[in-house]
Design a protein around this motif. Structure first.
Motif, short mmCIF file in Angstrom:
data_model
loop_
_atom_site.label_atom_id
_atom_site.label_comp_id
_atom_site.label_asym_id
_atom_site.label_seq_id
_atom_site.Cartn_x
_atom_site.Cartn_y
_atom_site.Cartn_z
N MET A 1 -1.09 -18.28 -4.93
CA MET A 1 -0.61 -17.53 -5.05
C MET A 1 1.16 -16.57 -5.48
SD MET A 1 -1.16 -14.37 -5.03
CE MET A 1 -2.98 -13.84 -3.61
N VAL B 1 -7.69 -16.29 -6.82
CA VAL B 1 -6.61 -15.24 -6.73
C VAL B 1 -6.00 -14.04 -8.32
CG1 VAL B 1 -3.73 -16.18 -7.11
CG2 VAL B 1 -5.56 -17.10 -5.45
N VAL C 1 4.17 -13.34 -12.79
CA VAL C 1 3.68 -11.87 -13.23
C VAL C 1 5.33 -11.41 -13.34
CG1 VAL C 1 3.21 -9.98 -11.89
CG2 VAL C 1 1.54 -12.23 -12.20
N MET D 1 -5.30 -10.56 -8.32
CA MET D 1 -3.84 -10.05 -9.46
C MET D 1 -4.61 -9.42 -10.26
SD MET D 1 -1.68 -11.27 -7.53
CE MET D 1 0.22 -11.21 -8.24
N GLU D 2 -6.01 -9.44 -10.39
CA GLU D 2 -5.97 -8.56 -11.78
C GLU D 2 -5.15 -6.72 -12.35
OE1 GLU D 2 -10.33 -8.01 -12.83
OE2 GLU D 2 -10.16 -8.69 -14.63
N VAL E 1 -2.84 -5.48 -10.63
CA VAL E 1 -1.50 -5.86 -11.20
C VAL E 1 -0.91 -6.21 -12.25
CG1 VAL E 1 1.07 -6.67 -10.41
CG2 VAL E 1 -0.98 -6.45 -9.02
N VAL E 2 -1.96 -6.83 -12.96
CA VAL E 2 -1.59 -7.22 -14.08
C VAL E 2 -1.63 -6.83 -15.38
CG1 VAL E 2 -2.32 -9.89 -15.92
CG2 VAL E 2 -1.94 -10.05 -14.26
N ASP F 1 2.24 -15.92 -9.00
CA ASP F 1 3.45 -14.16 -8.39
C ASP F 1 4.27 -14.42 -8.96
OD1 ASP F 1 3.67 -11.99 -6.48
OD2 ASP F 1 5.12 -13.15 -5.83
#
Length: 411
Positions: free
Chosen positions: A314, A277, A321, A281-282, A284-285, A318
């Motif tokens: 997730m 996960v 974030v 999401m790397e 987006v981060v 999410d």
């Protein structure tokens, strides 16, 4: 309770009456020894001769002797009573026309019993030896003071009455307390259902309105090509995707409510799930300039549904974030504590108001109403809770207002 009190009272009443009867019968069985010779002259003047002894155990008793014409002949008593009371008691016993009963006299109660006896009468003539003997039936009445017994029964009745009134309110209060607690979950579920229907209708109303508006725009330009109107089509497509996701989430929650979801309970590597996960999401981060710190213990095995646990991770990541502050930090932890596995994700930012913490996992609930249409419907945390609960786990949220928010689940 009332039935028990009535039973106790009846038993006590019966026992006391039986005890009084035994006392009176004992007095009758040990009668006062009377002189069987009642001397009478020719003028029918009777000498009242009475000798006897009352048992010491029943000192509150007395005897009277009456003729067959109900005339009082003799009195024997160790009680300090007036002649008038003896006469009145005898009169009441005779007028009751019962062999045994209870009479009330001057605030006292007397249990009496009438017993006929035979007495010899000697009639003297003019000469000293000229006598004729004959037998005459007379009556002896035994009286026993039972005032204390009736006082006990009266006190018992008053006590039961007082206890009944007090216990009526106590039992009513207890019943009301348990009734409210029994009904509370049903009432809460009913209110949640009403709120759920209202919120779902509201959430579906917005995308439908957007789709209708875009369809109207297409109809207004019928001669245009599809390519030239791609913008309106994309809007419709985006809203249908959102509605499809909403309907899918609602169906899942409905199934969990009905117990129709059968989650797998197989061992899997949760460390790999969390790592996957984070890798997904790397980008987006990095794009949002968020600092990501992680402490994941390797090769941790838990029992459950790996796909559902991945969905929960997730959802929580999410959310972190979405609500992290600009250039903020996110901390992800996966560790073992005895026979439990704990996953937590913490983000810096404004945190969550204390009054909102109990409602976070409610369906359609959003802390920030300004984000009502940021692509979500407020169902993510509800789904996460349902998944963790179905696996026998626990999920919770903590917050320090103005600093951070932390979501944790334990399996």
């Amino acid at each position: 309770m009332i039935a028990a009190f009535i039973a106790i009272y009846i038993i006590t009443y019966t026992n006391i009456q039986n005890e009084n009867q035994i006392k009176l019968n004992n007095t009758v069985m040990s009668p006062i020894m009377i002189n069987p010779l009642f001397n009478t002259d020719e003028s029918n003047n009777t000498d009242r001769i009475f000798m006897g002894k009352i048992p010491n155990d029943y000192a509150s008793a007395f005897n009277v002797l009456i003729s067959d014409d109900n005339d009082l002949l003799s009195i024997h008593s160790y009680i300090d009573l007036t002649e008038e009371i003896y006469e009145k008691a005898t009169e009441l016993a005779i007028s009751a026309k019962k062999d045994s009963s209870v009479i009330s006299l001057n605030g006292q109660r007397w249990l009496y019993k009438i017993k006929p006896i035979n007495a010899n009468l000697l009639i003297k003539g003019k000469g000293n030896f000229d006598t004729v003997a004959k037998t005459k039936v007379i009556k002896q009445i035994y009286f026993l003071d039972v005032t204390d017994s009736y006082k006990i029964l009266s006190q018992l009745l008053l006590t039961f009455g007082a206890i009944s009134i007090v216990m009526l309110f106590v039992i009513f209060g207890i019943s009301l307390f348990f009734a409210q607690h029994a009904v509370a979950p049903i009432e809460k579920a009913y209110e949640k259902q009403k709120q759920f229907v209202a919120d779902a209708s509201h959430e579906l109303k917005t995308p439908i309105a957007i789709i209708n508006a875009n369809i109207d725009a297409l109809y207004a330009n019928k001669t245009e090509t599809i390519e030239s109107q791609q913008k309106w089509i994309n809007y419709i497509n985006a809203e249908t995707d959102r509605m499809g996701k909403l309907v899918s989430d609602l169906l899942y929650l409905a199934k969990t409510d009905n117990g129709a979801v059968n989650n797998k309970h197989l061992p899997f590597n949760i460390s790999n799930i969390v790592t996957d996960v984070l890798l997904a999401m790397e980008a987006v981060v990095f794009e949002k300039g968020i600092k990501l710190s992680q402490n994941i213990e390797p090769d941790m095995i838990v029992n459950g549904d790996s796909e559902k646990v991945k969905q929960v991770v997730m959802i929580l990541f999410d959310n972190a974030v979405k609500y992290v502050n600009e250039n903020g930090s996110i901390f992800v932890t996966l560790k073992k504590s005895r026979n439990h596995t704990t996953f937590s994700v913490k983000n810096t930012g404004n945190g969550i108001p204390k009054q909102s913490l109990p409602k976070l996992f409610d369906r359609f609930y959003r802390v920030d109403s300004s984000r009502a249409h940021d692509g979500g419907y407020g169902l993510g945390l509800s789904i996460a809770k349902e998944i963790i609960d179905s696996m026998g786990g626990k999920i919770q949220a903590e917050s320090v207002e103005g600093k951070s928010a932390t979501f944790t689940f334990i399996l």
